[in-house]
Scaffold this motif. Structure first.
Motif, short mmCIF file in Angstrom:
data_model
loop_
_atom_site.label_atom_id
_atom_site.label_comp_id
_atom_site.label_asym_id
_atom_site.label_seq_id
_atom_site.Cartn_x
_atom_site.Cartn_y
_atom_site.Cartn_z
N ASP A 1 -23.50 -5.97 -29.53
CA ASP A 1 -22.06 -5.72 -29.65
C ASP A 1 -21.45 -6.48 -30.82
N LEU B 1 -21.94 4.76 -25.04
CA LEU B 1 -20.92 4.03 -24.28
C LEU B 1 -20.31 4.85 -23.14
N ASP C 1 -19.48 -0.50 -20.53
CA ASP C 1 -18.52 -1.37 -21.20
C ASP C 1 -19.09 -1.96 -22.48
N TYR C 2 -20.41 -2.12 -22.53
CA TYR C 2 -21.08 -2.71 -23.69
C TYR C 2 -22.31 -1.89 -24.04
N TRP D 1 -14.53 0.37 -25.96
CA TRP D 1 -15.48 -0.73 -26.20
C TRP D 1 -14.88 -1.78 -27.14
#
Length: 206
Positions: A158, A143, A147-148, A184
């Motif tokens: 996710d 990460l 962001d993902y 996250w």
């Protein structure tokens, strides 16, 4: 919602929560059917006709019955929300790597540590916490500047990983050393349609 899918669930199950969370964020019409695990409802008819293994979650989509949370995520995404599966084959392969991680290191790490504390599971707490820390270290590295988990875009990866990681402190696994992981988690919790899994420790302090 007469044509909504039915999700047979238990509120403290991370496996069930990942399915509910995905359905909610993806905008898939669904009804939650509570299965009373403490009373053993999952080990009796009629639930065993849906899943002979006696485990939640299970979904009913018309005549289709699907169990195993990862299988359910893939089914729902393929049928109702394909944008959550990467189109690039390499990215899709990476997504599947995290789906496997959710059933391996996440389940045997943060998941098992939580089960020991909350449900008095006979698992080895030393092994569970060591496995949890290794998995969280991998996620922390993944990460960096993302962001993902896959290609910087929300995907099934996710949803598969989120629930047990978010509740790691319930297994006495601190998230404090993992700022990227905590960022996250915040990203997912900011998604439209996000639903939380109930906490079982006051404050759920990381």
């Amino acid at each position: 919602m007469s044509n909504a899918i039915k999700i047979h669930s238990f509120p403290l199950s991370g496996h069930a929560h990942r399915v509910q969370l995905f359905a909610s964020v993806a905008g898939i019409a669904h009804n939650i059917i509570h299965v009373d695990l403490p009373a053993g409802e999952h080990k009796q008819a009629p639930f065993l006709t849906l899943n002979p293994l006696g485990l939640v979650p299970v979904i009913e989509d018309g005549d289709a019955v699907v169990h195993d949370s990862i299988s359910i995520l893939i089914y729902l995404a393929r049928k109702y929300a394909p944008s959550f599966i990467p189109q690039d084959l390499q990215h899709e392969a990476e997504m599947h790597r995290f789906l496997a991680m959710s059933a391996g290191e996440i389940s045997y790490g943060v998941g098992a540590a939580r089960l020991i504390n909350i449900f008095n599971s006979p698992s080895d707490p030393v092994f569970a916490k060591a496995t949890a820390e290794k998995a969280l270290t991998k996620l922390e590295a993944q990460l960096i500047d993302q962001d993902y988990l896959v290609a910087n875009k929300i995907s099934l990866a996710d949803f598969a990983i989120y629930s047990y990681v978010a509740h790691a402190p319930e297994g006495d696994v601190s998230l404090a050393p993992y700022p990227n992981v905590r960022r996250w988690l915040t990203n997912i919790e900011g998604l439209r349609g996000f639903v939380a899994m109930p906490a079982t420790k006051a404050g759920l302090v990381a």
